[in-house]
Design a protein around this motif. Sequence first.
Motif, PDB file in Angstrom:
ATOM      1  N   VAL A   1       0.848  -1.165   0.000  1.00  0.00           N
ATOM      2  CA  VAL A   1       0.000   0.000   0.000  1.00  0.00           C
ATOM      3  C   VAL A   1       0.901   1.237   0.000  1.00  0.00           C
ATOM      4  CG1 VAL A   1      -1.729   1.280   1.291  1.00  0.00           C
ATOM      5  CG2 VAL A   1      -1.792  -1.209   1.280  1.00  0.00           C
ATOM      6  N   ILE A   2       0.662   2.161  -0.927  1.00  0.00           N
ATOM      7  CA  ILE A   2       1.427   3.410  -0.962  1.00  0.00           C
ATOM      8  C   ILE A   2       0.786   4.395   0.011  1.00  0.00           C
ATOM      9  CG2 ILE A   2       2.202   5.328  -2.387  1.00  0.00           C
ATOM     10  CD1 ILE A   2       1.956   3.482  -4.818  1.00  0.00           C
ATOM     11  N   THR A   3       1.583   4.897   0.956  1.00  0.00           N
ATOM     12  CA  THR A   3       1.065   5.837   1.945  1.00  0.00           C
ATOM     13  C   THR A   3       1.506   7.274   1.679  1.00  0.00           C
ATOM     14  OG1 THR A   3       2.929   5.412   3.432  1.00  0.00           O
ATOM     15  CG2 THR A   3       0.943   4.069   3.738  1.00  0.00           C
ATOM     16  N   HIS A   4       2.699   7.464   1.116  1.00  0.00           N
ATOM     17  CA  HIS A   4       3.232   8.800   0.839  1.00  0.00           C
ATOM     18  C   HIS A   4       3.997   8.785  -0.487  1.00  0.00           C
ATOM     19  CE1 HIS A   4       2.715   8.910   5.194  1.00  0.00           C
ATOM     20  NE2 HIS A   4       2.682  10.238   5.098  1.00  0.00           N
ATOM     21  N   ILE A   5       3.932   9.890  -1.206  1.00  0.00           N
ATOM     22  CA  ILE A   5       4.761  10.097  -2.392  1.00  0.00           C
ATOM     23  C   ILE A   5       5.531  11.386  -2.162  1.00  0.00           C
ATOM     24  CG2 ILE A   5       4.817  10.509  -4.886  1.00  0.00           C
ATOM     25  CD1 ILE A   5       2.208   8.961  -5.124  1.00  0.00           C
ATOM     26  N   ASP A   6       6.849  11.292  -2.168  1.00  0.00           N
ATOM     27  CA  ASP A   6       7.728  12.434  -1.900  1.00  0.00           C
ATOM     28  C   ASP A   6       7.347  13.147  -0.603  1.00  0.00           C
ATOM     29  OD1 ASP A   6       9.360  12.030  -4.091  1.00  0.00           O
ATOM     30  OD2 ASP A   6       8.144  13.286  -5.401  1.00  0.00           O
ATOM     31  N   GLY A   7       7.001  12.384   0.409  1.00  0.00           N
ATOM     32  CA  GLY A   7       6.692  12.953   1.712  1.00  0.00           C
ATOM     33  C   GLY A   7       5.281  13.492   1.867  1.00  0.00           C
ATOM     34  N   LYS A   8       4.489  13.498   0.791  1.00  0.00           N
ATOM     35  CA  LYS A   8       3.104  13.977   0.869  1.00  0.00           C
ATOM     36  C   LYS A   8       2.173  12.794   1.127  1.00  0.00           C
ATOM     37  CE  LYS A   8       3.483  18.141  -1.822  1.00  0.00           C
ATOM     38  NZ  LYS A   8       3.135  19.171  -0.878  1.00  0.00           N
ATOM     39  N   SER A   9       1.334  12.942   2.139  1.00  0.00           N
ATOM     40  CA  SER A   9       0.414  11.886   2.529  1.00  0.00           C
ATOM     41  C   SER A   9      -0.620  11.633   1.440  1.00  0.00           C
ATOM     42  CB  SER A   9      -0.290  12.283   3.825  1.00  0.00           C
ATOM     43  OG  SER A   9      -1.171  11.267   4.216  1.00  0.00           O
ATOM     44  N   LEU A  10      -0.843  10.375   1.139  1.00  0.00           N
ATOM     45  CA  LEU A  10      -1.765   9.971   0.081  1.00  0.00           C
ATOM     46  C   LEU A  10      -3.110   9.608   0.694  1.00  0.00           C
ATOM     47  CD1 LEU A  10      -1.378   9.533  -2.974  1.00  0.00           C
ATOM     48  CD2 LEU A  10      -0.945   7.159  -2.490  1.00  0.00           C
ATOM     49  N   GLY A  11      -4.197  10.201   0.191  1.00  0.00           N
ATOM     50  CA  GLY A  11      -5.533   9.907   0.686  1.00  0.00           C
ATOM     51  C   GLY A  11      -6.068   8.591   0.152  1.00  0.00           C
ATOM     52  N   ASP A  12      -7.160   8.131   0.735  1.00  0.00           N
ATOM     53  CA  ASP A  12      -7.788   6.887   0.297  1.00  0.00           C
ATOM     54  C   ASP A  12      -8.254   6.964  -1.150  1.00  0.00           C
ATOM     55  OD1 ASP A  12      -7.400   5.802   2.791  1.00  0.00           O
ATOM     56  OD2 ASP A  12      -9.411   6.304   3.494  1.00  0.00           O
TER      57      ASP A  12
ATOM     58  N   PRO B   1      14.320  11.756  -9.026  1.00  0.00           N
ATOM     59  CA  PRO B   1      13.871  10.588  -8.258  1.00  0.00           C
ATOM     60  C   PRO B   1      12.542  10.840  -7.557  1.00  0.00           C
ATOM     61  CG  PRO B   1      15.648  11.707  -7.112  1.00  0.00           C
ATOM     62  CD  PRO B   1      15.484  12.400  -8.436  1.00  0.00           C
ATOM     63  N   THR B   2      11.776   9.788  -7.380  1.00  0.00           N
ATOM     64  CA  THR B   2      10.512   9.820  -6.657  1.00  0.00           C
ATOM     65  C   THR B   2      10.634   8.874  -5.471  1.00  0.00           C
ATOM     66  OG1 THR B   2       9.322  10.209  -8.717  1.00  0.00           O
ATOM     67  CG2 THR B   2       8.022   9.467  -6.855  1.00  0.00           C
ATOM     68  N   VAL B   3      10.210   9.326  -4.304  1.00  0.00           N
ATOM     69  CA  VAL B   3      10.294   8.519  -3.093  1.00  0.00           C
ATOM     70  C   VAL B   3       8.889   8.066  -2.704  1.00  0.00           C
ATOM     71  CG1 VAL B   3      10.994   8.469  -0.680  1.00  0.00           C
ATOM     72  CG2 VAL B   3      12.333   9.791  -2.330  1.00  0.00           C
ATOM     73  N   PHE B   4       8.719   6.767  -2.570  1.00  0.00           N
ATOM     74  CA  PHE B   4       7.446   6.176  -2.162  1.00  0.00           C
ATOM     75  C   PHE B   4       7.597   5.583  -0.771  1.00  0.00           C
ATOM     76  CE2 PHE B   4       7.510   5.809  -6.785  1.00  0.00           C
ATOM     77  CZ  PHE B   4       6.264   6.295  -7.123  1.00  0.00           C
ATOM     78  N   ASP B   5       6.700   5.940   0.149  1.00  0.00           N
ATOM     79  CA  ASP B   5       6.604   5.261   1.442  1.00  0.00           C
ATOM     80  C   ASP B   5       5.482   4.252   1.300  1.00  0.00           C
ATOM     81  OD1 ASP B   5       8.591   6.768   2.690  1.00  0.00           O
ATOM     82  OD2 ASP B   5       7.184   8.344   3.212  1.00  0.00           O
ATOM     83  N   ILE B   6       5.792   2.997   1.564  1.00  0.00           N
ATOM     84  CA  ILE B   6       4.805   1.933   1.382  1.00  0.00           C
ATOM     85  C   ILE B   6       4.737   1.071   2.634  1.00  0.00           C
ATOM     86  CG2 ILE B   6       5.191   1.884  -1.110  1.00  0.00           C
ATOM     87  CD1 ILE B   6       6.690  -0.785  -0.670  1.00  0.00           C
ATOM     88  N   ILE B   7       3.679   0.295   2.724  1.00  0.00           N
ATOM     89  CA  ILE B   7       3.557  -0.726   3.764  1.00  0.00           C
ATOM     90  C   ILE B   7       3.374  -2.053   3.053  1.00  0.00           C
ATOM     91  CG2 ILE B   7       2.195  -1.592   5.682  1.00  0.00           C
ATOM     92  CD1 ILE B   7       1.438   1.306   6.294  1.00  0.00           C
ATOM     93  N   ARG B   8       4.290  -2.982   3.326  1.00  0.00           N
ATOM     94  CA  ARG B   8       4.224  -4.298   2.694  1.00  0.00           C
ATOM     95  C   ARG B   8       4.371  -5.362   3.777  1.00  0.00           C
ATOM     96  NH1 ARG B   8       6.986  -6.219  -2.833  1.00  0.00           N
ATOM     97  NH2 ARG B   8       6.022  -8.252  -2.844  1.00  0.00           N
ATOM     98  N   ASP B   9       3.401  -6.233   3.877  1.00  0.00           N
ATOM     99  CA  ASP B   9       3.375  -7.267   4.916  1.00  0.00           C
ATOM    100  C   ASP B   9       3.541  -6.642   6.300  1.00  0.00           C
ATOM    101  OD1 ASP B   9       3.036  -9.328   3.054  1.00  0.00           O
ATOM    102  OD2 ASP B   9       5.197  -9.549   2.783  1.00  0.00           O
TER     103      ASP B   9
END
Length: 103
Positions: free
Chosen positions: A1-12, A38-46
């Motif tokens: 699940v992607i939670t942030h892109i470049d430090g910006k919080s991603l909505g549902d 570059p693009t930074v993605f914060d994700i949650i995996r498992d």
Amino acid sequence: VITHIDGKSLGDDYTVSLRGDELMNADFLITGKRKEAPTVFDIIRDTVPLQIKAILKPLKSNIPREHNHDCTPEWLIVGGLLFVPLTCPLLSYGSTDDLEESG
């Protein structure tokens, strides 16, 4: 699940806050970048939070996307029928009525 892109919080609904309470589609964070930025993605995996940094580029299209940009108009008329190559702009029309209304 992607939670942030470049430090910006991603909505549902795949939106990000642009200025204050203005919401914008998150695609803007990716398509609005300079080439090879570059693009930074914060994700949650498992259930483990991870951060992925990637340099993104456009995917090559299987069919031309823009008239006079990556294709030139071509046609063939046989027995009163008009044949044209398949392009994304042509696919964007829902029906022949929409195509005729566009001029």
